[in-house]
Design a protein around this motif. Structure first.
Motif, short mmCIF file in Angstrom:
data_model
loop_
_atom_site.label_atom_id
_atom_site.label_comp_id
_atom_site.label_asym_id
_atom_site.label_seq_id
_atom_site.Cartn_x
_atom_site.Cartn_y
_atom_site.Cartn_z
N LEU A 190 0.97 -1.15 -0.16
CA LEU A 190 -0.24 0.10 0.47
C LEU A 190 0.89 1.47 0.21
N LEU A 191 2.24 1.49 0.55
CA LEU A 191 3.38 2.40 0.93
C LEU A 191 3.75 3.04 -0.65
N GLY A 192 3.63 2.32 -2.09
CA GLY A 192 4.21 1.46 -2.80
C GLY A 192 2.66 3.46 -3.82
N LEU A 193 1.44 2.47 -3.91
CA LEU A 193 0.72 3.46 -4.46
C LEU A 193 0.21 4.77 -4.55
N GLU A 194 0.19 5.15 -5.74
CA GLU A 194 -0.24 6.74 -6.08
C GLU A 194 -1.90 6.84 -5.65
N VAL A 195 -2.00 8.04 -3.55
CA VAL A 195 -3.03 8.84 -3.97
C VAL A 195 -3.46 9.98 -5.42
N ILE A 196 -4.77 9.40 -5.31
CA ILE A 196 -5.42 9.97 -6.51
C ILE A 196 -6.73 10.40 -5.64
N GLN A 197 -7.24 11.94 -6.29
CA GLN A 197 -8.36 12.04 -5.76
C GLN A 197 -9.52 12.30 -7.39
N LEU A 198 -10.68 11.52 -7.44
CA LEU A 198 -11.46 11.59 -8.35
C LEU A 198 -12.54 12.43 -8.59
N PRO A 199 -12.43 13.64 -9.15
CA PRO A 199 -12.20 13.06 -10.75
C PRO A 199 -11.37 14.19 -11.38
N GLU A 200 -10.57 14.72 -10.80
CA GLU A 200 -9.73 15.45 -10.69
C GLU A 200 -8.65 15.14 -11.56
N ASP A 201 -7.90 13.63 -10.97
CA ASP A 201 -6.70 12.95 -11.53
C ASP A 201 -7.41 12.15 -11.80
N LEU A 202 -8.36 12.00 -12.60
CA LEU A 202 -8.24 11.08 -13.52
C LEU A 202 -7.70 10.92 -14.76
N MET A 203 -7.29 11.96 -15.83
CA MET A 203 -6.30 12.20 -16.00
C MET A 203 -4.55 11.96 -15.91
N LYS A 204 -4.40 12.24 -14.95
CA LYS A 204 -3.04 12.74 -14.77
C LYS A 204 -2.88 10.60 -13.75
N ALA A 205 -3.73 10.19 -13.83
CA ALA A 205 -4.11 8.48 -13.40
C ALA A 205 -4.18 7.73 -14.83
N ARG A 206 -4.45 8.10 -16.06
CA ARG A 206 -4.70 7.96 -17.19
C ARG A 206 -3.27 7.66 -17.44
N THR A 207 -2.28 9.00 -17.44
CA THR A 207 -1.16 8.89 -18.54
C THR A 207 0.44 8.33 -17.47
N ASN A 208 -0.14 7.68 -15.74
CA ASN A 208 1.09 7.39 -14.96
C ASN A 208 0.62 5.95 -15.32
N ALA A 209 -0.57 5.39 -15.82
CA ALA A 209 -0.48 4.32 -15.67
C ALA A 209 0.03 3.55 -16.69
N VAL A 210 0.71 2.41 -15.54
CA VAL A 210 1.88 1.67 -16.72
C VAL A 210 1.25 0.57 -17.23
N GLN A 211 1.37 0.97 -18.84
CA GLN A 211 1.11 0.00 -19.58
C GLN A 211 2.03 -1.62 -20.06
N VAL A 212 1.82 -3.10 -19.16
CA VAL A 212 2.78 -3.88 -19.25
C VAL A 212 2.29 -4.32 -20.80
N VAL A 213 3.41 -4.14 -21.57
CA VAL A 213 2.82 -5.13 -22.65
C VAL A 213 3.86 -6.60 -22.38
N GLN A 214 3.38 -7.34 -22.45
CA GLN A 214 3.36 -9.07 -22.28
C GLN A 214 4.43 -9.29 -23.36
N THR A 215 5.71 -10.51 -23.47
CA THR A 215 5.74 -11.04 -24.61
C THR A 215 6.09 -12.90 -24.32
N SER A 216 5.40 -14.02 -24.83
CA SER A 216 5.84 -15.00 -24.68
C SER A 216 6.47 -16.21 -25.38
N THR A 217 7.21 -16.82 -25.26
CA THR A 217 7.30 -17.92 -26.49
C THR A 217 5.43 -19.05 -26.34
N ALA A 218 5.29 -18.78 -25.05
CA ALA A 218 3.91 -19.84 -24.88
C ALA A 218 2.91 -19.53 -25.24
N VAL A 219 2.66 -18.12 -25.27
CA VAL A 219 1.26 -17.36 -25.83
C VAL A 219 1.90 -16.78 -27.46
#
Length: 317
Positions: free
Chosen positions: A15-44
């Motif tokens: 919990l200590l590493g989670l960003e604290v946001i206020q909605l709806p004020e921080d919506l666009m900031k939260a979208r911008t900061n969202a981590v996009q994990v693009v995964q690669t796999s030889t099995a899939v």
């Protein structure tokens, strides 16, 4: 007893590493900061396909296909990402969808459904229905077993999955064999004791949830709310597919989910339900190395595998 003291010790640090946001004020900031994990796999194999949604909009489907899958009679999972109906993307669940594809030996399709407030209800749900129709229509081409199509999602995705089971029942298809709504977002009213109880700023809390529902429902908030928007409103839960549902003890959705589980059971729907002590909303993603997180994740992946492959061991709910 305060919130943090009730959290399982191994989950507190996350919990200590989670960003604290206020909605709806921080919506666009939260979208911008969202981590996009693009995964690669030889099995899939992971590819994006683009289709036309119900409104003629372009809809991205992210498809995960096991490399060693048979070309015929393969089960499929429509997986709906979370994010409060206002955040998120399929790429954020790349690792989870890869694990589903490998361990449940299924094709996973995850739609990049439209988000509120730009696209309020029913846009996101109709996108999910369009994705389900695409799976059904592609069954022959992709070797999908029409009798083994499941739907699942986490948080808002779980709520959309529950709504989709109601919608497919009432629209007479496509048929679903199973639903996997994990800690689903079901009730716009925010009137349960747990919705008032969970206010800690680092987790999905009451303030976030109230704001998210306002953005999702838009102008409908002041009128009659359809049960497909808020599944807790559904009076008739008969005829829905068997379900696996879980929630943490410290999740604000706890009470609305418990009520929904009870009502599903009364309606004759087979339900397996897990309540995890000391766990908060989506804790298995916040603290993935914790023993409880690994147990939670393993249990729902294994349950999906058992249902989609009923010929091996005890595969029935």
């Amino acid at each position: 007893m305060d919130f943090m003291s009730r959290v399982t010790p191994e989950l507190r640090a996350g919990l200590l590493g989670l960003e604290v946001i206020q909605l709806p004020e921080d919506l666009m900031k939260a979208r911008t900061n969202a981590v996009q994990v693009v995964q690669t796999s030889t099995a899939v194999e992971i590819v994006n396909v683009y289709i036309h949604g119900v409104d003629g909009n372009e809809l991205q489907l992210r498809i995960y296909t096991p490399a060693n899958t048979d070309t015929t009679d393969t089960p499929a999972l429509l997986w709906i990402h979370g994010g409060g109906l206002i955040l998120g993307s399929p790429e954020g669940d790349d690792q989870l969808c890869t694990d589903f594809a490998i361990h449940a030996e299924c094709i996973v399709v995850s739609p990049n459904y439209r988000l509120a407030p730009e696209h309020p209800y029913p846009a996101g749900l109709e996108d999910c229905y369009s994705a389900l129709q695409w799976i059904s229509g592609e069954a022959v081409t992709r070797g999908i077993d029409l009798e083994r199509i499941a739907v699942g999602g986490a948080s808002a995705g779980g709520g959309l999955a529950a709504a989709l089971t109601l919608l497919t029942r009432d629209r007479k298809g496509p048929e679903l064999c199973f639903q996997l709504p994990l800690y689903p977002m079901l009730d716009y009213r925010n009137s349960t004791p747990s919705s008032y109880e969970i206010t800690h700023p680092s987790v999905w809390n009451r303030a976030h949830n109230v704001a998210a529902w306002q953005m999702y429902l838009g102008q409908k908030l002041n009128g009659d709310i359809p049960e497909y928007a808020s599944p807790s409103l559904a009076a008739d839960l008969t005829g829905l597919p068997p379900a696996y549902i879980c929630v943490g003890e410290l999740d604000l959705f706890r009470d609305e989910i418990v009520d929904y589980v009870i009502r599903l059971t009364r309606a004759g729907v087979k339900v397996e339900f897990h309540l995890y002590p000391g766990c908060y909303h989506a804790s298995e993603h916040v603290a993935p190395e914790a023993e409880s997180s690994q147990r939670i994740r393993t249990e729902y992946i294994e349950r999906l595998a058992q249902v989609l492959h009923p010929g091996t061991g005890d595969r029935n709910l």
